[in-house]
Design a protein around this motif. Structure first.
Motif, PDB file in Angstrom:
ATOM      1  N   MET A 109       0.838  -1.193   0.000  1.00  0.00           N
ATOM      2  CA  MET A 109       0.000   0.000   0.000  1.00  0.00           C
ATOM      3  C   MET A 109       0.875   1.246   0.000  1.00  0.00           C
ATOM      4  O   MET A 109       1.951   1.251   0.578  1.00  0.00           O
ATOM      5  CB  MET A 109      -0.867   0.058   1.256  1.00  0.00           C
ATOM      6  N   THR A 110       0.392   2.310  -0.606  1.00  0.00           N
ATOM      7  CA  THR A 110       1.106   3.571  -0.509  1.00  0.00           C
ATOM      8  C   THR A 110       0.688   4.285   0.760  1.00  0.00           C
ATOM      9  O   THR A 110      -0.404   4.095   1.275  1.00  0.00           O
ATOM     10  CB  THR A 110       0.797   4.477  -1.712  1.00  0.00           C
ATOM     11  N   ASP A 111       1.560   5.109   1.269  1.00  0.00           N
ATOM     12  CA  ASP A 111       1.302   5.867   2.485  1.00  0.00           C
ATOM     13  C   ASP A 111       0.213   6.897   2.221  1.00  0.00           C
ATOM     14  O   ASP A 111       0.337   7.713   1.312  1.00  0.00           O
ATOM     15  CB  ASP A 111       2.607   6.569   2.895  1.00  0.00           C
ATOM     16  N   PRO A 112      -0.881   6.919   3.005  1.00  0.00           N
ATOM     17  CA  PRO A 112      -1.942   7.894   2.782  1.00  0.00           C
ATOM     18  C   PRO A 112      -1.469   9.326   2.943  1.00  0.00           C
ATOM     19  O   PRO A 112      -2.138  10.249   2.494  1.00  0.00           O
ATOM     20  CB  PRO A 112      -2.985   7.540   3.853  1.00  0.00           C
ATOM     21  N   ASN A 113      -0.334   9.554   3.611  1.00  0.00           N
ATOM     22  CA  ASN A 113       0.161  10.910   3.789  1.00  0.00           C
ATOM     23  C   ASN A 113       0.957  11.391   2.581  1.00  0.00           C
ATOM     24  O   ASN A 113       1.424  12.524   2.555  1.00  0.00           O
ATOM     25  CB  ASN A 113       1.055  10.978   5.038  1.00  0.00           C
ATOM     26  N   ARG A 114       1.136  10.508   1.585  1.00  0.00           N
ATOM     27  CA  ARG A 114       1.917  10.883   0.415  1.00  0.00           C
ATOM     28  C   ARG A 114       1.024  10.844  -0.809  1.00  0.00           C
ATOM     29  O   ARG A 114       0.356   9.856  -1.063  1.00  0.00           O
ATOM     30  CB  ARG A 114       3.081   9.904   0.231  1.00  0.00           C
ATOM     31  N   PHE A 115       1.013  11.917  -1.580  1.00  0.00           N
ATOM     32  CA  PHE A 115       0.190  11.953  -2.776  1.00  0.00           C
ATOM     33  C   PHE A 115       0.793  11.055  -3.842  1.00  0.00           C
ATOM     34  O   PHE A 115       1.994  11.078  -4.090  1.00  0.00           O
ATOM     35  CB  PHE A 115       0.073  13.387  -3.310  1.00  0.00           C
ATOM     36  N   ALA A 116      -0.070  10.260  -4.481  1.00  0.00           N
ATOM     37  CA  ALA A 116       0.376   9.366  -5.554  1.00  0.00           C
ATOM     38  C   ALA A 116       0.211  10.109  -6.867  1.00  0.00           C
ATOM     39  O   ALA A 116      -0.715   9.884  -7.626  1.00  0.00           O
ATOM     40  CB  ALA A 116      -0.439   8.080  -5.553  1.00  0.00           C
ATOM     41  N   GLY A 117       1.068  11.065  -7.120  1.00  0.00           N
ATOM     42  CA  GLY A 117       0.942  11.920  -8.288  1.00  0.00           C
ATOM     43  C   GLY A 117       0.921  11.133  -9.578  1.00  0.00           C
ATOM     44  O   GLY A 117       1.653  10.185  -9.757  1.00  0.00           O
ATOM     45  N   GLY A 118       0.052  11.565 -10.497  1.00  0.00           N
ATOM     46  CA  GLY A 118       0.008  10.952 -11.805  1.00  0.00           C
ATOM     47  C   GLY A 118      -0.965   9.808 -11.930  1.00  0.00           C
ATOM     48  O   GLY A 118      -1.231   9.342 -13.029  1.00  0.00           O
ATOM     49  N   VAL A 119      -1.518   9.325 -10.824  1.00  0.00           N
ATOM     50  CA  VAL A 119      -2.444   8.204 -10.915  1.00  0.00           C
ATOM     51  C   VAL A 119      -3.744   8.637 -11.573  1.00  0.00           C
ATOM     52  O   VAL A 119      -4.328   7.932 -12.371  1.00  0.00           O
ATOM     53  CB  VAL A 119      -2.721   7.626  -9.512  1.00  0.00           C
ATOM     54  N   VAL A 120      -4.227   9.831 -11.228  1.00  0.00           N
ATOM     55  CA  VAL A 120      -5.475  10.332 -11.785  1.00  0.00           C
ATOM     56  C   VAL A 120      -5.240  11.716 -12.366  1.00  0.00           C
ATOM     57  O   VAL A 120      -4.684  12.582 -11.706  1.00  0.00           O
ATOM     58  CB  VAL A 120      -6.578  10.432 -10.707  1.00  0.00           C
ATOM     59  N   ASP A 145     -16.840  -1.067 -11.832  1.00  0.00           N
ATOM     60  CA  ASP A 145     -16.823  -2.380 -12.476  1.00  0.00           C
ATOM     61  C   ASP A 145     -16.016  -2.249 -13.765  1.00  0.00           C
ATOM     62  O   ASP A 145     -16.480  -1.668 -14.743  1.00  0.00           O
ATOM     63  CB  ASP A 145     -18.253  -2.831 -12.777  1.00  0.00           C
ATOM     64  N   ALA A 146     -14.798  -2.776 -13.746  1.00  0.00           N
ATOM     65  CA  ALA A 146     -13.902  -2.602 -14.889  1.00  0.00           C
ATOM     66  C   ALA A 146     -14.411  -3.313 -16.135  1.00  0.00           C
ATOM     67  O   ALA A 146     -14.020  -2.959 -17.253  1.00  0.00           O
ATOM     68  CB  ALA A 146     -12.502  -3.108 -14.540  1.00  0.00           C
ATOM     69  N   ASP A 147     -15.281  -4.313 -15.957  1.00  0.00           N
ATOM     70  CA  ASP A 147     -15.851  -5.001 -17.114  1.00  0.00           C
ATOM     71  C   ASP A 147     -16.960  -4.169 -17.754  1.00  0.00           C
ATOM     72  O   ASP A 147     -17.074  -4.104 -18.976  1.00  0.00           O
ATOM     73  CB  ASP A 147     -16.403  -6.366 -16.701  1.00  0.00           C
ATOM     74  N   ALA A 148     -17.785  -3.541 -16.913  1.00  0.00           N
ATOM     75  CA  ALA A 148     -18.913  -2.764 -17.424  1.00  0.00           C
ATOM     76  C   ALA A 148     -18.500  -1.364 -17.867  1.00  0.00           C
ATOM     77  O   ALA A 148     -19.064  -0.819 -18.821  1.00  0.00           O
ATOM     78  CB  ALA A 148     -20.006  -2.671 -16.360  1.00  0.00           C
ATOM     79  N   THR A 149     -17.522  -0.770 -17.168  1.00  0.00           N
ATOM     80  CA  THR A 149     -17.089   0.598 -17.495  1.00  0.00           C
ATOM     81  C   THR A 149     -15.561   0.655 -17.588  1.00  0.00           C
ATOM     82  O   THR A 149     -14.898   1.294 -16.759  1.00  0.00           O
ATOM     83  CB  THR A 149     -17.596   1.600 -16.438  1.00  0.00           C
ATOM     84  N   PRO A 150     -14.986  -0.007 -18.580  1.00  0.00           N
ATOM     85  CA  PRO A 150     -13.519  -0.011 -18.705  1.00  0.00           C
ATOM     86  C   PRO A 150     -12.946   1.376 -18.941  1.00  0.00           C
ATOM     87  O   PRO A 150     -11.786   1.633 -18.613  1.00  0.00           O
ATOM     88  CB  PRO A 150     -13.274  -0.937 -19.905  1.00  0.00           C
ATOM     89  N   GLN A 151     -13.760   2.282 -19.503  1.00  0.00           N
ATOM     90  CA  GLN A 151     -13.262   3.624 -19.779  1.00  0.00           C
ATOM     91  C   GLN A 151     -12.924   4.371 -18.488  1.00  0.00           C
ATOM     92  O   GLN A 151     -11.987   5.181 -18.459  1.00  0.00           O
ATOM     93  CB  GLN A 151     -14.280   4.416 -20.614  1.00  0.00           C
ATOM     94  N   ILE A 152     -13.671   4.089 -17.406  1.00  0.00           N
ATOM     95  CA  ILE A 152     -13.366   4.744 -16.134  1.00  0.00           C
ATOM     96  C   ILE A 152     -12.062   4.187 -15.568  1.00  0.00           C
ATOM     97  O   ILE A 152     -11.207   4.932 -15.085  1.00  0.00           O
ATOM     98  CB  ILE A 152     -14.520   4.562 -15.133  1.00  0.00           C
ATOM     99  N   ALA A 153     -11.915   2.858 -15.619  1.00  0.00           N
ATOM    100  CA  ALA A 153     -10.680   2.239 -15.139  1.00  0.00           C
ATOM    101  C   ALA A 153      -9.479   2.787 -15.901  1.00  0.00           C
ATOM    102  O   ALA A 153      -8.427   3.076 -15.321  1.00  0.00           O
ATOM    103  CB  ALA A 153     -10.765   0.722 -15.288  1.00  0.00           C
ATOM    104  N   GLN A 154      -9.645   2.959 -17.209  1.00  0.00           N
ATOM    105  CA  GLN A 154      -8.552   3.488 -18.024  1.00  0.00           C
ATOM    106  C   GLN A 154      -8.250   4.933 -17.648  1.00  0.00           C
ATOM    107  O   GLN A 154      -7.085   5.330 -17.542  1.00  0.00           O
ATOM    108  CB  GLN A 154      -8.918   3.390 -19.502  1.00  0.00           C
ATOM    109  N   ALA A 155      -9.299   5.719 -17.428  1.00  0.00           N
ATOM    110  CA  ALA A 155      -9.100   7.125 -17.064  1.00  0.00           C
ATOM    111  C   ALA A 155      -8.382   7.261 -15.728  1.00  0.00           C
ATOM    112  O   ALA A 155      -7.640   8.226 -15.509  1.00  0.00           O
ATOM    113  CB  ALA A 155     -10.444   7.841 -17.011  1.00  0.00           C
ATOM    114  N   LEU A 156      -8.581   6.290 -14.848  1.00  0.00           N
ATOM    115  CA  LEU A 156      -7.929   6.320 -13.543  1.00  0.00           C
ATOM    116  C   LEU A 156      -6.504   5.775 -13.602  1.00  0.00           C
ATOM    117  O   LEU A 156      -5.811   5.747 -12.588  1.00  0.00           O
ATOM    118  CB  LEU A 156      -8.751   5.516 -12.531  1.00  0.00           C
ATOM    119  N   GLY A 157      -6.090   5.315 -14.763  1.00  0.00           N
ATOM    120  CA  GLY A 157      -4.729   4.813 -14.911  1.00  0.00           C
ATOM    121  C   GLY A 157      -4.511   3.458 -14.269  1.00  0.00           C
ATOM    122  O   GLY A 157      -3.383   3.107 -13.918  1.00  0.00           O
TER     123      GLY A 157
END
Length: 321
Positions: free
Chosen positions: A1-12, A106-118
């Motif tokens: 897991m990533t540390d919640p106190n650190r921003f995961a830049g670039g993921v979204v 649901d990555a099967d029903a809405t793959p475009q959202i999963a893709q947008a989230l990287g």
């Protein structure tokens, strides 16, 4: 897991969508309870757990994250780990007093959202606050570790967010589903009629047709698996008692498989799992693979979060390695 106190830049990449969400939230805050913005008027019912769609992504994820942290799970009904995470996160959210919300993609029903989230792997869990990614992890986590991670997210950013409007209440379970229940597929009636007539193959064919259209439908998968189980135990296909046969010949793999089937039908899945786990320890090669496959088939008849399934899965992993 990533540390919640650190921003995961670039993921979204929120871009202009985030800016629009913040601007609207600021207008609502400025309008106040008596202002012109009708969205802030009156008590609002908020679902602690909801399904993310293209239509509600901006309002229920980005805009809502300006008020409270939003945990987003990107998963698939084809993944047992995803289903376990979904069940755990839903339970935590519904008991969390709206300190945070959980959205399921649901990555099967809405793959475009999963893709947008990287998202690259399933399942992936992301924490979003103030329209920004806070932390993320891939794969499953023990329930206690998951709870601690969520608590850390809340502690890290909860006090920095606006909070939900005064008077906000938690919506009932039915509101969390977002959409009304769809009309029942008439093919379900066909399958039931075939099953009642003892035509197991016809019922299986109906379920196969439905799964070809929607491979991620967990309920249809369970229904198909149940019919396969009943077919194996059909009195027309056997003349002896499966459980007694299994007790009399513990080294016969076929009889142990049939005995486990009978125990599941009798409402004793724990005994069925233990029987097959014990058989795995006594077998090798193809026989061991057959027993493992049957165990997985039986697991699929139950909810992934069922504690009996979880315990047996842990033992299965130990038996394999």
């Amino acid at each position: 897991m990533t540390d919640p106190n650190r921003f995961a830049g670039g993921v979204v990449d929120l871009g202009e969508v985030k800016a629009r969400a913040e601007a609207r939230a600021q207008r609502q805050a400025a309008a106040g309870p008596g202002g012109a913005d009708t969205e802030s008027a009156g008590a609002e019912a908020v679902a602690a757990f909801f399904t993310v769609t293209e239509e509600n992504f901006e309002t229920e994820v980005l805009r809502r994250s300006i008020q409270v942290p939003v945990i987003v799970l990107v998963g698939s009904g084809r993944s047992d780990v995803s289903e376990e995470l979904k069940a755990d996160l839903r339970e935590l959210a519904e008991a969390g007093g709206l300190q945070f919300l959980v959205g399921y993609v649901d990555a099967d029903a809405t793959p475009q959202i999963a893709q947008a989230l990287g998202v690259r792997n399933l399942p992936t869990v992301l924490a979003i606050g103030a329209g920004r990614p806070l932390a993320n992890f891939e794969g499953g986590q023990p329930r206690e570790s998951l709870r601690q991670w969520v608590d850390a997210v809340i502690e890290a950013v909860g006090g920095q967010l606006q909070g939900l409007p005064p008077g906000t209440v938690q919506a009932g379970a039915e509101a969390a589903e977002q959409d009304a229940e769809p009309a029942e597929d008439p093919r379900l009636t066909q399958a039931t009629e075939a099953l009642n007539a003892g035509d197991f193959d016809a019922a299986i064919a109906v379920y196969d047709e439905m799964l070809a259209e929607n491979p991620a439908d967990a309920e249809i998968k369970q229904a198909r698996g149940t019919v396969e189980l009943l077919k194996r135990l059909d009195p027309a296909n056997r003349s002896t008692d499966a459980l007694q046969d299994a007790e009399d010949d513990p080294d016969n793999v076929d009889k142990q498989l049939a005995g486990a089937d009978a125990e599941v039908v009798a409402g004793a899945p724990e005994q069925a799992f233990e029987r097959l786990l014990a058989t795995m320890k006594r077998t090798t090669g193809d026989d061991k693979a057959r027993v493992k496959d049957r165990l997985l088939e039986l697991f699929a008849l139950f909810e992934p979060a069922d504690p009996r399934v979880r315990e047996a899965r842990t033992k299965l992993a130990s038996a394999l390695f």
